[in-house]
Design an enzyme around this catalytic site. Structure first.
Site, PDB file in Angstrom:
ATOM      1  N   LYS A  96      31.798  25.212  35.104  1.00  0.00           N
ATOM      2  CA  LYS A  96      32.197  26.241  36.070  1.00  0.00           C
ATOM      3  C   LYS A  96      33.583  26.738  35.744  1.00  0.00           C
ATOM      4  O   LYS A  96      34.494  25.936  35.501  1.00  0.00           O
ATOM      5  CB  LYS A  96      32.209  25.621  37.481  1.00  0.00           C
ATOM      6  CG  LYS A  96      32.500  26.626  38.584  1.00  0.00           C
ATOM      7  CD  LYS A  96      31.275  27.398  38.978  1.00  0.00           C
ATOM      8  CE  LYS A  96      31.548  28.553  39.923  1.00  0.00           C
ATOM      9  NZ  LYS A  96      32.033  29.773  39.219  1.00  0.00           N
TER      10      LYS A  96
ATOM     11  N   LYS B 277      40.072  20.080  38.098  1.00  0.00           N
ATOM     12  CA  LYS B 277      40.129  20.722  39.415  1.00  0.00           C
ATOM     13  C   LYS B 277      38.840  20.448  40.208  1.00  0.00           C
ATOM     14  O   LYS B 277      38.887  20.044  41.371  1.00  0.00           O
ATOM     15  CB  LYS B 277      40.310  22.237  39.213  1.00  0.00           C
ATOM     16  CG  LYS B 277      40.687  23.014  40.451  1.00  0.00           C
ATOM     17  CD  LYS B 277      40.697  24.543  40.201  1.00  0.00           C
ATOM     18  CE  LYS B 277      41.580  24.990  39.060  1.00  0.00           C
ATOM     19  NZ  LYS B 277      41.740  26.468  38.995  1.00  0.00           N
TER      20      LYS B 277
ATOM     21  N   LYS C  29      35.665  28.014  30.928  1.00  0.00           N
ATOM     22  CA  LYS C  29      36.429  29.257  31.066  1.00  0.00           C
ATOM     23  C   LYS C  29      35.941  30.235  30.016  1.00  0.00           C
ATOM     24  O   LYS C  29      35.472  29.825  28.945  1.00  0.00           O
ATOM     25  CB  LYS C  29      37.924  28.995  30.845  1.00  0.00           C
ATOM     26  CG  LYS C  29      38.804  30.022  31.528  1.00  0.00           C
ATOM     27  CD  LYS C  29      38.834  29.726  33.011  1.00  0.00           C
ATOM     28  CE  LYS C  29      39.932  30.430  33.747  1.00  0.00           C
ATOM     29  NZ  LYS C  29      40.141  29.791  35.050  1.00  0.00           N
TER      30      LYS C  29
ATOM     31  N   THR D 153      41.226  31.821  46.954  1.00  0.00           N
ATOM     32  CA  THR D 153      42.297  31.137  46.217  1.00  0.00           C
ATOM     33  C   THR D 153      43.595  31.233  47.018  1.00  0.00           C
ATOM     34  O   THR D 153      44.326  30.238  47.171  1.00  0.00           O
ATOM     35  CB  THR D 153      42.480  31.747  44.812  1.00  0.00           C
ATOM     36  OG1 THR D 153      41.196  31.859  44.195  1.00  0.00           O
ATOM     37  CG2 THR D 153      43.382  30.902  43.948  1.00  0.00           C
TER      38      THR D 153
ATOM     39  N   SER E 148      33.659  29.408  45.436  1.00  0.00           N
ATOM     40  CA  SER E 148      32.639  29.697  44.421  1.00  0.00           C
ATOM     41  C   SER E 148      31.489  28.702  44.553  1.00  0.00           C
ATOM     42  O   SER E 148      30.310  29.070  44.487  1.00  0.00           O
ATOM     43  CB  SER E 148      33.217  29.573  43.010  1.00  0.00           C
ATOM     44  OG  SER E 148      33.833  30.770  42.608  1.00  0.00           O
TER      45      SER E 148
HETATM   46  N1  GLU Z   1      39.280  31.557  37.980  1.00  0.00           N
HETATM   47  C1  GLU Z   1      39.423  30.699  39.138  1.00  0.00           C
HETATM   48  C2  GLU Z   1      40.157  29.421  38.773  1.00  0.00           C
HETATM   49  O1  GLU Z   1      40.885  29.385  37.811  1.00  0.00           O
HETATM   50  C3  GLU Z   1      38.089  30.456  39.844  1.00  0.00           C
HETATM   51  C4  GLU Z   1      37.032  29.815  39.018  1.00  0.00           C
HETATM   52  C5  GLU Z   1      35.689  29.746  39.714  1.00  0.00           C
HETATM   53  O2  GLU Z   1      35.590  30.143  40.863  1.00  0.00           O
HETATM   54  O3  GLU Z   1      34.743  29.307  39.058  1.00  0.00           O
HETATM   55  O4  GLU Z   1      40.096  28.447  39.463  1.00  0.00           O
END
Ligand code: GLU
Length: 425
Positions: free
Chosen positions: A82, A106, A118, A202, A358
């Site tokens: 993810k 995370k 990513k 966020t 998410s």
């Molecule tokens: N890009 C965001 C992060 O760095 C969200 C990633 C997501 O929701 O999968 O946490």
């Protein structure tokens, strides 16, 4: 845009390499604290899958440009990979790998059943028309198609992408599958199965983390926010709504300062209209770099990696830093801040609200169901505050910084998953 060829210039330390070095340093520290053996350490330091693709894009004038794209799945031991998708001119494989690794820790830290991933495309989205961006997104998705899917790897917004990008991803994947697959991507528009509360998630998480770390009434607490994009602008808004005095913000166009506090809603409207915060009449102009060194109670770096380094860390006067961005503080800066007694709420905790919602979006998609914004907010708050309490108590118990404790918990949970699953074959 041009075809990227491997550089023959010797060992330039790129921002991406710096981010990866930081991530590896943090992993090393956590692994040493946990007493992990070398083999497991190496597994955790190495992405499971990395894909580099060339993405041809037909420009409006008929030219063909080719840009590089990446998708890295750092770890899939606790669930599907993810993580967001970034469109940024300096994105490279090292940066995307670092960001994927941070996603792994995370997700483990906040207790959601995902690994980390990513994606990135080395392009400046501001230099493309909407139609060019759509073609680029669709072609990138078709190039990484074998990797993604609701049970495999689920992209989401990151720097330079938004819910429109996610809608194109969902459509491209769904057309190829022959039916609608909303769970392939999160951060979608609500009409396509996006979750209520995802857009500001966020930032809401940053607010929750900041208020929890403050431990006192937010009334009159001064705040500076670096970055006024998807995360920074709403973080400033939510902190202001909670009673904090947001005295300065910056973005790529410049920085503005008002000792009496900025009218954040007005500034957001101004930035939306003019393309940035520069020139906002109800505040003074400020040098962008000076924002990080303002005498404020709370500093929220919500832009890019490597904002606080050994070059400026000693001049940071905020007593509390809440990281809205991923990787804004280098390990050298971390040491300087820790010695000065500055509290840093680390990225993998402070900005986890995005991936938490998410996850909630994905769960709703998998059940073809939707929750009210109130239900989403309660779940987000519970997961954020639970993780915050875990990090704070481990830090106090073992004499660690919040970042070290967060990594010990995140890395520890992933290591445990590896150990329980065992090695195949
Ligand atoms: N890009 C965001 C992060 O760095 C969200 C990633 C997501 O929701 O999968 O946490």
């Amino acid at each position: 845009m041009s075809i990227m060829v491997p550089s023959t210039t010797p060992a330039l330390i790129t921002p991406g390499r710096q981010a990866l070095d930081s991530a590896l340093h943090q992993l090393d520290q956590a692994a040493a604290h946990l007493g992990l053996d070398d083999g497991l350490r190496t597994m955790l330091a190495t992405p499971r899958r990395s894909l580099t693709v060339s993405v041809p894009v037909r420009r409006e004038d008929g030219r063909l440009d080719v840009v590089q794209g990446f998708r890295v799945q750092h770890n899939v031991s606790r669930g599907p990979a993810k993580g967001g998708l970034r469109f940024h001119p300096t994105t490279d494989l090292d940066e995307v790998t670092a960001l994927a690794m941070w996603m792994t820790w995370k997700c483990a830290l906040v207790g959601i059943p995902y690994g980390g991933a990513k994606g990135g495309v080395a392009v400046d989205p501001a230099g493309l028309t909407t139609r060019e961006l759509e073609r680029l997104t669709r072609r990138y998705v078709s190039e990484i198609m074998p990797l993604i899917g609701p049970e495999k790897d689920i992209p989401a917004p990151d720097v330079g992408t938004d819910e429109q990008t996610m809608a194109w991803i969902m459509d491209t994947y769904s057309v190829s599958a022959g039916y609608s697959v909303p769970g392939v991507v999160t951060g979608k528009p609500t009409t396509l199965g996006g979750s209520l509360g995802r857009t500001g998630a966020t930032s809401r998480g940053v607010q929750i983390a900041a208020l929890a770390a403050l431990g006192r009434s937010p009334e009159g607490v001064t705040v500076a926010v670096q970055g006024f994009g998807k995360v920074g602008a709403l973080a400033a808004q939510y902190l202001s709504d909670a009673g904090c005095k947001v005295v300065a913000v910056s973005d790529v166009t410049g920085a503005v300062h008002a000792a009496g506090g900025l009218d954040v809603a007005r500034l957001r409207a101004y930035a939306a209209e003019t393309g940035g915060v520069r020139g906002f009449h109800h505040a003074d102009a400020l040098d962008r770099d000076d924002l990080l060194e303002l005498d404020v109670d709370v500093l929220v770096p919500a832009a890019m990696e490597g904002a606080i380094t050994e070059a400026n860390a000693a001049r940071v006067r905020a007593r509390l830093i809440v990281e809205g961005a991923n990787g804004p503080t280098t390990p050298e800066a971390d040491e300087i801040l820790a010695a000065a007694g500055t509290t840093v709420v680390p990225d993998i905790l402070a900005n986890a609200g995005g991936v938490i919602v998410s996850y909630l979006e994905w769960v709703q998609n998998m059940q073809a169901y939707s929750w009210s914004s109130g239900e989403v907010e309660i779940k987000l708050r519970d997961l954020m505050l639970g993780a915050f309490a875990d990090v704070r108590s481990l830090a106090a118990e073992r004499g660690l910084t919040l970042r070290q404790a967060a990594h010990v918990i995140g890395v520890g949970r992933v290591a445990e998953a590896h150990q329980m699953r065992g090695l195949y074959p």
